[in-house]
Design an enzyme around this catalytic site. Structure first.
Site, PDB file in Angstrom:
ATOM      1  N   GLU A   1      50.916 -14.480  15.595  1.00  0.00           N
ATOM      2  CA  GLU A   1      49.652 -15.224  15.733  1.00  0.00           C
ATOM      3  C   GLU A   1      48.780 -15.163  14.479  1.00  0.00           C
ATOM      4  O   GLU A   1      47.572 -14.969  14.547  1.00  0.00           O
ATOM      5  CB  GLU A   1      48.877 -14.753  16.978  1.00  0.00           C
ATOM      6  CG  GLU A   1      49.652 -15.076  18.244  1.00  0.00           C
ATOM      7  CD  GLU A   1      48.862 -14.925  19.519  1.00  0.00           C
ATOM      8  OE1 GLU A   1      47.625 -15.008  19.458  1.00  0.00           O
ATOM      9  OE2 GLU A   1      49.492 -14.709  20.553  1.00  0.00           O
TER      10      GLU A   1
ATOM     11  N   THR B   1      49.514 -14.022  10.201  1.00  0.00           N
ATOM     12  CA  THR B   1      49.760 -12.766   9.485  1.00  0.00           C
ATOM     13  C   THR B   1      48.452 -12.186   8.933  1.00  0.00           C
ATOM     14  O   THR B   1      47.415 -12.870   8.908  1.00  0.00           O
ATOM     15  CB  THR B   1      50.715 -13.001   8.290  1.00  0.00           C
ATOM     16  OG1 THR B   1      50.036 -13.842   7.343  1.00  0.00           O
ATOM     17  CG2 THR B   1      52.015 -13.647   8.715  1.00  0.00           C
TER      18      THR B   1
ATOM     19  N   GLN C   1      47.695 -11.632   5.857  1.00  0.00           N
ATOM     20  CA  GLN C   1      47.218 -12.448   4.716  1.00  0.00           C
ATOM     21  C   GLN C   1      46.444 -13.662   5.211  1.00  0.00           C
ATOM     22  O   GLN C   1      45.393 -14.011   4.670  1.00  0.00           O
ATOM     23  CB  GLN C   1      48.391 -12.950   3.850  1.00  0.00           C
ATOM     24  CG  GLN C   1      48.989 -11.919   2.938  1.00  0.00           C
ATOM     25  CD  GLN C   1      50.170 -11.221   3.612  1.00  0.00           C
ATOM     26  OE1 GLN C   1      50.383 -11.343   4.811  1.00  0.00           O
ATOM     27  NE2 GLN C   1      50.925 -10.464   2.846  1.00  0.00           N
TER      28      GLN C   1
HETATM   29  C1  LIG Z   1      57.864 -10.568  17.255  1.00  0.00           C
HETATM   30  C2  LIG Z   1      57.430 -11.995  17.009  1.00  0.00           C
HETATM   31  C3  LIG Z   1      57.039 -12.797  18.098  1.00  0.00           C
HETATM   32  C4  LIG Z   1      56.647 -14.137  17.905  1.00  0.00           C
HETATM   33  N1  LIG Z   1      56.319 -14.923  19.003  1.00  0.00           N
HETATM   34  C5  LIG Z   1      56.029 -16.256  18.821  1.00  0.00           C
HETATM   35  C6  LIG Z   1      55.798 -17.140  19.951  1.00  0.00           C
HETATM   36  O1  LIG Z   1      55.862 -16.726  21.125  1.00  0.00           O
HETATM   37  N2  LIG Z   1      55.519 -18.460  19.707  1.00  0.00           N
HETATM   38  C7  LIG Z   1      55.458 -18.953  18.446  1.00  0.00           C
HETATM   39  O2  LIG Z   1      55.207 -20.156  18.292  1.00  0.00           O
HETATM   40  N3  LIG Z   1      55.691 -18.143  17.348  1.00  0.00           N
HETATM   41  C8  LIG Z   1      55.975 -16.812  17.513  1.00  0.00           C
HETATM   42  N4  LIG Z   1      56.243 -15.994  16.410  1.00  0.00           N
HETATM   43  C9  LIG Z   1      56.223 -16.545  15.072  1.00  0.00           C
HETATM   44  C10 LIG Z   1      55.008 -16.116  14.258  1.00  0.00           C
HETATM   45  O3  LIG Z   1      53.856 -16.774  14.711  1.00  0.00           O
HETATM   46  C11 LIG Z   1      55.330 -16.395  12.776  1.00  0.00           C
HETATM   47  O4  LIG Z   1      56.331 -15.459  12.392  1.00  0.00           O
HETATM   48  C12 LIG Z   1      54.100 -16.235  11.910  1.00  0.00           C
HETATM   49  O5  LIG Z   1      53.233 -17.296  12.111  1.00  0.00           O
HETATM   50  C13 LIG Z   1      54.477 -16.181  10.412  1.00  0.00           C
HETATM   51  O6  LIG Z   1      55.288 -17.262  10.076  1.00  0.00           O
HETATM   52  P1  LIG Z   1      56.651 -17.024   9.227  1.00  0.00           P
HETATM   53  O7  LIG Z   1      57.373 -15.889   9.850  1.00  0.00           O
HETATM   54  O8  LIG Z   1      57.342 -18.338   9.132  1.00  0.00           O
HETATM   55  O9  LIG Z   1      56.184 -16.559   7.801  1.00  0.00           O
HETATM   56  P2  LIG Z   1      55.699 -17.480   6.592  1.00  0.00           P
HETATM   57  O10 LIG Z   1      54.645 -18.416   7.047  1.00  0.00           O
HETATM   58  O11 LIG Z   1      56.890 -18.054   5.917  1.00  0.00           O
HETATM   59  O12 LIG Z   1      55.035 -16.401   5.653  1.00  0.00           O
HETATM   60  C14 LIG Z   1      55.795 -15.488   4.856  1.00  0.00           C
HETATM   61  C15 LIG Z   1      54.827 -14.602   4.087  1.00  0.00           C
HETATM   62  O13 LIG Z   1      53.999 -15.398   3.232  1.00  0.00           O
HETATM   63  C16 LIG Z   1      52.622 -15.180   3.541  1.00  0.00           C
HETATM   64  N5  LIG Z   1      51.888 -16.432   3.397  1.00  0.00           N
HETATM   65  C17 LIG Z   1      52.188 -17.627   3.975  1.00  0.00           C
HETATM   66  N6  LIG Z   1      51.282 -18.567   3.611  1.00  0.00           N
HETATM   67  C18 LIG Z   1      50.391 -17.938   2.800  1.00  0.00           C
HETATM   68  C19 LIG Z   1      49.226 -18.370   2.096  1.00  0.00           C
HETATM   69  N7  LIG Z   1      48.786 -19.633   2.180  1.00  0.00           N
HETATM   70  N8  LIG Z   1      48.566 -17.458   1.349  1.00  0.00           N
HETATM   71  C20 LIG Z   1      48.992 -16.179   1.267  1.00  0.00           C
HETATM   72  N9  LIG Z   1      50.099 -15.705   1.903  1.00  0.00           N
HETATM   73  C21 LIG Z   1      50.780 -16.577   2.652  1.00  0.00           C
HETATM   74  C22 LIG Z   1      52.589 -14.683   4.960  1.00  0.00           C
HETATM   75  O14 LIG Z   1      51.445 -13.882   5.207  1.00  0.00           O
HETATM   76  C23 LIG Z   1      53.878 -13.844   5.023  1.00  0.00           C
HETATM   77  O15 LIG Z   1      53.642 -12.585   4.499  1.00  0.00           O
HETATM   78  C24 LIG Z   1      56.622 -14.660  16.599  1.00  0.00           C
HETATM   79  C25 LIG Z   1      56.985 -13.837  15.495  1.00  0.00           C
HETATM   80  C26 LIG Z   1      57.385 -12.533  15.691  1.00  0.00           C
HETATM   81  C27 LIG Z   1      57.782 -11.676  14.504  1.00  0.00           C
END
Ligand SMILES: Cc1cc2nc3c(=O)[nH]c(=O)nc-3n(C[C@H](O)[C@H](O)[C@H](O)COP(=O)(O)OP(=O)(O)OC[C@H]3O[C@@H](n4cnc5c(N)ncnc54)[C@H](O)[C@@H]3O)c2cc1C
Length: 389
Positions: free
Chosen positions: A370, A372, A374
């Site tokens: 929900e 990160t 950052q």
């Molecule tokens: C255990 C778990 C349960 C989850 N449950 C759900 C669920 O029920 N429903 C659902 O829809 N999703 C769910 N998620 C997904 C979760 O919401 C995403 O993992 C989260 O939004 C981060 O997206 P990403 O993993 O694609 O990382 P990315 O968006 O690819 O980010 C990778 C890294 O880059 C950083 N980053 C990205 N953009 C920026 C920026 N503009 N500036 C600085 N840093 C940045 C991020 O902080 C992170 O460190 C779940 C994830 C996990 C791990």
């Protein structure tokens, strides 16, 4: 300002403590040992339903709500207590889950009846979930590519979702999709997709480092046809761009809850650290005491920020900064507390023979889900200097 909680809430927290110790901790340890989510047919879920858990807040057609609404502060305190015992188990429990708020605020009466009705007095454990994240759209949720195309009197959905909590066991998934990827957030809408709908498939439970008690699942939508009535809010929403805003509003409301879960996990890690240090005569070392003091201070600070975010929500006052701050501060604090514990316990933790090792793996997700850390810090900074989100 009143830091006292009433007798009723004190009792609820106490009951949560007993339930957490008796049911949640053992269930979480077992799922972690097996490396698999608690199975759908596990008697644990039947006991949840028997206790009256997993129900919707929607009272049912023609019925008026008689029970007092649960305050956000109450949710935070109960969530903190249960997460102390096992956060993964909290998310595994049956219920309409994350999309319930969207349906309550935007759903038509027919949609409430059809999708929340079975959760009024569930006959068995039932789940629902919210599918937002995609392989190419996590933090930047506006970049999602799951496409919704109008087809006669219905919609055709195509795309892929990942890390969706409880997707393979859900009665329905509220799928966030776009009418036109080039239009960004304004083109997003949410659709109910029921289990068994042709084209919904490819369910794969993701491998996670922690929180193994609940499933995080990827799935695909291949020419999935849903009727017009499955567009959240009905046809009136076709022309309205409220879809993305509603999805984001859900996350705003959820952040202090996730944060309070992290506080509970931080407390658990701290207690384990102190217990271990005490059992191994480490408490007479000043540097060990210093670190315990530093973490305790941060846990208390995180707890206060969470409660303030929840209190503001209860007053229906803006809480964007506090909600994001609570999540950023609490998730970081939980990671620090688990790291302290892991370092103190040392080689025993490295072998996976101590609870602290599981907590260390579990807490990382609190920084990711929900929004990160950052992203939270970006939201806070933009809001502080008056820029739009
Ligand atoms: C255990 C778990 C349960 C989850 N449950 C759900 C669920 O029920 N429903 C659902 O829809 N999703 C769910 N998620 C997904 C979760 O919401 C995403 O993992 C989260 O939004 C981060 O997206 P990403 O993993 O694609 O990382 P990315 O968006 O690819 O980010 C990778 C890294 O880059 C950083 N980053 C990205 N953009 C920026 C920026 N503009 N500036 C600085 N840093 C940045 C991020 O902080 C992170 O460190 C779940 C994830 C996990 C791990």
């Amino acid at each position: 300002m009143d830091f006292e909680i009433g007798e009723r809430l004190r009792r609820r927290v106490e009951e949560s403590r007993e339930l957490g110790e008796k049911e949640f901790r053992p269930a979480g340890l077992e799922a972690d040992r097996l490396g698999a989510p608690i199975p759908v047919g596990d008697p644990f879920f039947d006991r949840c339903v028997a206790r009256g858990e997993g129900r919707t807040r929607w009272p049912g057609t023609g019925r008026t709500e008689t029970s007092e609404p649960v305050s956000v502060v109450e949710k935070l305190l109960v969530g903190e207590e249960l997460a102390y015992w096992d956060r993964g188990v909290i998310i595994s429990t049956p219920g309409p889950g994350l999309p319930e708020d969207n349906v309550l605020s935007m759903g038509t009466e027919e949609q409430k009846e059809r999708f929340l009705g079975p959760f009024v007095e569930p006959d068995k454990p039932r789940w629902a979930c919210f599918g937002m994240t995609e392989p190419g759209a996590g933090s930047d949720a506006a970049a999602l590519r799951t496409l919704a195309r109008k087809d006669g009197d219905g919609w055709i959905l195509n795309g892929a979702k990942c890390f969706i909590g409880g997707a393979s066991r859900s009665d329905w998934i509220l799928v966030q999709a776009t009418l036109d990827p080039s239009q960004g957030r304004a083109a997003q809408r949410a659709f109910f997709v029921e289990r068994g709908t042709p084209g919904l498939g490819g369910f794969k439970i993701e491998k996670k480092m922690g929180l193994k008690a609940y499933e995080s699942t990827s799935f695909t939508l291949e020419n999935v046809r849903v009727p017009a009535t499955h567009l959240l809010g009905g046809e009136a929403r076709y022309e309205s761009s409220a879809g993305f805003k509603t999805a984001m509003a859900t996350f705003n409301a959820g952040r202090p809850v996730i944060a309070s879960n992290a506080v509970g996990m931080a407390r658990a890690a701290l207690d384990e650290s102190i217990r271990y240090a005490s059992d191994h005569d480490l408490l007479d070392r000043e540097r060990v005491r210093d670190r315990i003091e530093a973490i305790s201070r941060r846990v208390r600070k995180a707890r206060l920020v969470c409660l303030r975010a929840g209190w503001l929500a209860d007053q229906e006052r803006p809480n964007i900064i506090e909600a994001s701050m609570s999540k950023a501060v609490a998730a970081q604090c939980a990671q620090e507390a688990a790291t302290l514990g892991l370092e103190l316990v040392g080689t025993l933790a490295a072998t996976g023979e101590h609870l602290i090792e599981k907590l260390y793996r579990d807490v990382k997700a609190m920084d990711i889900v929900e929004g990160t850390g950052q992203i939270q810090r970006m939201i806070i900074a933009r809001k502080l200097v008056g820029l739009p989100r």
